[in-house]
Structures are given as C-alpha cells and as structure tokens.
Scaffold this motif. Structure first.
Motif, PDB file in Angstrom:
ATOM      1  N   ILE A   2     -10.580   4.251  -9.717  1.00  0.00           N
ATOM      2  CA  ILE A   2     -11.923   4.086  -9.148  1.00  0.00           C
ATOM      3  C   ILE A   2     -11.868   3.183  -7.929  1.00  0.00           C
ATOM      4  O   ILE A   2     -12.539   3.428  -6.924  1.00  0.00           O
ATOM      5  CB  ILE A   2     -12.866   3.516 -10.232  1.00  0.00           C
ATOM      6  CG1 ILE A   2     -12.960   4.516 -11.393  1.00  0.00           C
ATOM      7  CG2 ILE A   2     -14.251   3.273  -9.662  1.00  0.00           C
ATOM      8  CD1 ILE A   2     -13.694   3.984 -12.582  1.00  0.00           C
ATOM      9  N   LYS A   3     -10.988   2.159  -8.002  1.00  0.00           N
ATOM     10  CA  LYS A   3     -10.856   1.244  -6.859  1.00  0.00           C
ATOM     11  C   LYS A   3     -10.367   1.987  -5.627  1.00  0.00           C
ATOM     12  O   LYS A   3     -10.860   1.787  -4.528  1.00  0.00           O
ATOM     13  CB  LYS A   3      -9.867   0.127  -7.219  1.00  0.00           C
ATOM     14  CG  LYS A   3     -10.529  -1.144  -7.670  1.00  0.00           C
ATOM     15  CD  LYS A   3      -9.466  -2.218  -7.804  1.00  0.00           C
ATOM     16  CE  LYS A   3     -10.071  -3.478  -8.395  1.00  0.00           C
ATOM     17  NZ  LYS A   3      -9.032  -4.475  -8.634  1.00  0.00           N
ATOM     18  N   LYS A   4      -9.378   2.895  -5.834  1.00  0.00           N
ATOM     19  CA  LYS A   4      -8.835   3.630  -4.694  1.00  0.00           C
ATOM     20  C   LYS A   4      -9.897   4.524  -4.075  1.00  0.00           C
ATOM     21  O   LYS A   4     -10.048   4.582  -2.849  1.00  0.00           O
ATOM     22  CB  LYS A   4      -7.640   4.468  -5.151  1.00  0.00           C
ATOM     23  CG  LYS A   4      -6.346   3.688  -5.187  1.00  0.00           C
ATOM     24  CD  LYS A   4      -5.203   4.606  -5.549  1.00  0.00           C
ATOM     25  CE  LYS A   4      -3.936   3.786  -5.729  1.00  0.00           C
ATOM     26  NZ  LYS A   4      -2.845   4.606  -6.273  1.00  0.00           N
ATOM     27  N   ILE A   5     -10.663   5.244  -4.936  1.00  0.00           N
ATOM     28  CA  ILE A   5     -11.708   6.142  -4.419  1.00  0.00           C
ATOM     29  C   ILE A   5     -12.745   5.337  -3.645  1.00  0.00           C
ATOM     30  O   ILE A   5     -13.179   5.722  -2.550  1.00  0.00           O
ATOM     31  CB  ILE A   5     -12.361   6.925  -5.586  1.00  0.00           C
ATOM     32  CG1 ILE A   5     -11.342   7.907  -6.155  1.00  0.00           C
ATOM     33  CG2 ILE A   5     -13.579   7.676  -5.102  1.00  0.00           C
ATOM     34  CD1 ILE A   5     -11.815   8.573  -7.406  1.00  0.00           C
ATOM     35  N   LEU A   6     -13.110   4.168  -4.204  1.00  0.00           N
ATOM     36  CA  LEU A   6     -14.113   3.334  -3.536  1.00  0.00           C
ATOM     37  C   LEU A   6     -13.613   2.866  -2.181  1.00  0.00           C
ATOM     38  O   LEU A   6     -14.353   2.881  -1.182  1.00  0.00           O
ATOM     39  CB  LEU A   6     -14.454   2.134  -4.414  1.00  0.00           C
ATOM     40  CG  LEU A   6     -15.539   2.371  -5.461  1.00  0.00           C
ATOM     41  CD1 LEU A   6     -15.777   1.104  -6.246  1.00  0.00           C
ATOM     42  CD2 LEU A   6     -16.815   2.849  -4.799  1.00  0.00           C
ATOM     43  N   SER A   7     -12.322   2.453  -2.130  1.00  0.00           N
ATOM     44  CA  SER A   7     -11.814   1.941  -0.855  1.00  0.00           C
ATOM     45  C   SER A   7     -11.715   3.054   0.180  1.00  0.00           C
ATOM     46  O   SER A   7     -11.999   2.851   1.359  1.00  0.00           O
ATOM     47  CB  SER A   7     -10.462   1.275  -1.064  1.00  0.00           C
ATOM     48  OG  SER A   7      -9.600   2.184  -1.681  1.00  0.00           O
ATOM     49  N   ILE A   8     -11.343   4.289  -0.290  1.00  0.00           N
ATOM     50  CA  ILE A   8     -11.275   5.408   0.662  1.00  0.00           C
ATOM     51  C   ILE A   8     -12.670   5.739   1.181  1.00  0.00           C
ATOM     52  O   ILE A   8     -12.867   5.982   2.387  1.00  0.00           O
ATOM     53  CB  ILE A   8     -10.629   6.635  -0.028  1.00  0.00           C
ATOM     54  CG1 ILE A   8      -9.130   6.391  -0.190  1.00  0.00           C
ATOM     55  CG2 ILE A   8     -10.844   7.882   0.793  1.00  0.00           C
ATOM     56  CD1 ILE A   8      -8.454   7.419  -1.028  1.00  0.00           C
ATOM     57  N   LEU A   9     -13.673   5.722   0.284  1.00  0.00           N
ATOM     58  CA  LEU A   9     -15.053   5.970   0.719  1.00  0.00           C
ATOM     59  C   LEU A   9     -15.490   4.922   1.737  1.00  0.00           C
ATOM     60  O   LEU A   9     -16.135   5.243   2.744  1.00  0.00           O
ATOM     61  CB  LEU A   9     -15.997   5.950  -0.488  1.00  0.00           C
ATOM     62  CG  LEU A   9     -16.115   7.259  -1.265  1.00  0.00           C
ATOM     63  CD1 LEU A   9     -17.059   7.068  -2.440  1.00  0.00           C
ATOM     64  CD2 LEU A   9     -16.611   8.353  -0.349  1.00  0.00           C
ATOM     65  N   MET A  10     -15.107   3.653   1.475  1.00  0.00           N
ATOM     66  CA  MET A  10     -15.480   2.583   2.394  1.00  0.00           C
ATOM     67  C   MET A  10     -14.858   2.797   3.761  1.00  0.00           C
ATOM     68  O   MET A  10     -15.516   2.665   4.802  1.00  0.00           O
ATOM     69  CB  MET A  10     -15.022   1.242   1.817  1.00  0.00           C
ATOM     70  CG  MET A  10     -15.896   0.080   2.159  1.00  0.00           C
ATOM     71  SD  MET A  10     -15.426  -1.327   1.153  1.00  0.00           S
ATOM     72  CE  MET A  10     -13.813  -1.698   1.782  1.00  0.00           C
ATOM     73  N   LEU A  11     -13.577   3.184   3.778  1.00  0.00           N
ATOM     74  CA  LEU A  11     -12.898   3.406   5.057  1.00  0.00           C
ATOM     75  C   LEU A  11     -13.531   4.561   5.821  1.00  0.00           C
ATOM     76  O   LEU A  11     -13.726   4.491   7.043  1.00  0.00           O
ATOM     77  CB  LEU A  11     -11.413   3.688   4.816  1.00  0.00           C
ATOM     78  CG  LEU A  11     -10.563   2.478   4.484  1.00  0.00           C
ATOM     79  CD1 LEU A  11      -9.135   2.894   4.256  1.00  0.00           C
ATOM     80  CD2 LEU A  11     -10.629   1.489   5.621  1.00  0.00           C
TER      81      LEU A  11
END
Lengths: 88, 133
Positions: A2-11
């Motif tokens: 979930i952290k990875k998906i969130l960070s990709i969405l943020m980028l």
C-alpha cells in the motif's frame, strides 16, 4: 504494497501539477525584466556575462550573504568535528 | 586505501593544470560562464588531489580559517566602498560612464574565489581527518 502504491500516486500527482503549472507559466510569462537585463547589463556593469553582472552588481547584497553562509557552515563543521579540548 | 604510484603520478601531472584552469575561470568570470564560486570549487578540487600524492599530508586549518575570515571582511569593505563614491551601499564604486568597470568585477571575483576555495579545502581536510581517526 500500500505504501508503494501511495508513493507512486503521489509522484504522478506531483508530475501532473508541476507540468500544468509550467505550461501555465509559459503562456502568461512576462519578459520585461529579461529584456531589461539583456539591454542594460553591459552598459551598467561592464560585464559581458549577464550572470556575473547580476550577482556582483545588481544583487551584490545577496551574494555577500551567500558568501557568509559558507563561512558559517565551515565554522559549524569544524566545531562539530573537533573534540572539546581541540576547538580552534 | 592503499597508495598507488600510478594515481600519485597522474595527480602530480594534473595538479598545475587544474590550478591554472581554476584561476582562469575566476579571472574571466565577467567574460565567460563561471565566476568566483565555481572557480573556487575547482581550486578546492586541485588541493583535494594533493591527498592522493602524499597520504600523510595535514593542512593547517587555523591558517585556512584565518584567510577565509580576512577575505570575507575585505569583500565587505569593497562592497561598502561605494558609500563614499556614490552614496549608496552594495554597488560598484566606479561611475557608470567609466571604462574601467570590469576591474570591480575582477577584484570581487578574485576575493570570492579565494575565500570559497579556502572554505572548501578546510571542509575536505576536516572530513578526511575525521575518516582517518
């Protein structure tokens, strides 16, 4: 995961906002100060390099504090790296 | 790190050329890209290569810090000198019509370059000394 998906969405959102803002800036840009410096820097300061003309004549106040920042950081680094009985 | 003869010889050959290039960047700051800060960084890398030549080299930190302090005060004085000639601080002290205006830029670039170089050399020397202990 979930952290990875969130960070990709943020980028991705950062990229979209930044590109929108840069296109906006391209359309609404104002070239007044650019034209002023290109026309007058050689006459006012005698410098063929616009950057030097700006940072040593128009904005000398800023570059003096830019030089003082280096002095302060050097003294801080030396103060932190020496032991108490060796401080200069 | 083990001392290598090839690295030491190459650094001995390169050292004067890096010095000349740094002073060229500093002195030609008003004609071509570059200036005091960039040329000072190049001079600092030239003194970084001396650590490859002689592994027991210790730079005198007191002297470097003294140079940096004195040169910063000289920069402040040169910048304040326009208060006498023009009546306003932090501009060129030569009049706008004179042909000698680049002299002001060259002197300020030179002093800023030496100041930045001594500051970066003292940072590098401190880090290398810390890594050795």
């Amino acid at each position: 995961m979930i952290k990875k998906i969130l960070s990709i969405l943020m980028l991705i959102s950062l990229l979209i906002v930044f590109s929108l803002a840069s296109f906006e800036a391209l359309e609404n840009s104002n070239s007044f100060s650019k034209d002023f410096y290109i026309e007058n820097t050689y006459k006012h300061t005698g410098s063929k390099n616009l950057v030097t003309g700006i940072y040593l004549d128009y904005r000398l106040f800023d570059s003096i504090f830019e030089a003082s920042i280096l002095l302060v950081s050097v003294t801080g680094i030396i103060f932190m790296s020496k032991r108490d009985d060796e401080v200069l | 790190m083990k001392p290598s003869h090839i690295l030491a010889s190459v650094c001995r050959v390169l050292f004067p050329f890096i010095l000349i290039f740094g002073f060229y960047i500093i002195i030609h700051g008003h004609l071509s890209p570059g200036g005091g800060f960039q040329g000072g960084a190049i001079l600092a890398t030239a003194f970084l290569t001396t650590y490859f030549m002689n592994f027991k080299k210790i730079t005198d930190l007191n002297f470097l810090i003294k140079i940096e302090k004195i040169f910063f005060l000289i920069i402040l004085l040169i910048a304040m000198f326009s208060l006498i000639t023009k009546g306003e601080v932090f501009t060129s002290f030569l009049s706008t019509n004179s042909e000698l205006k680049p002299i002001f830029l060259i002197t300020l670039n030179f002093f800023i370059g030496i100041k930045v170089a001594s500051g970066l050399i003292s940072i590098i020397a401190t880090f290398i000394e810390e890594g050795r202990n």
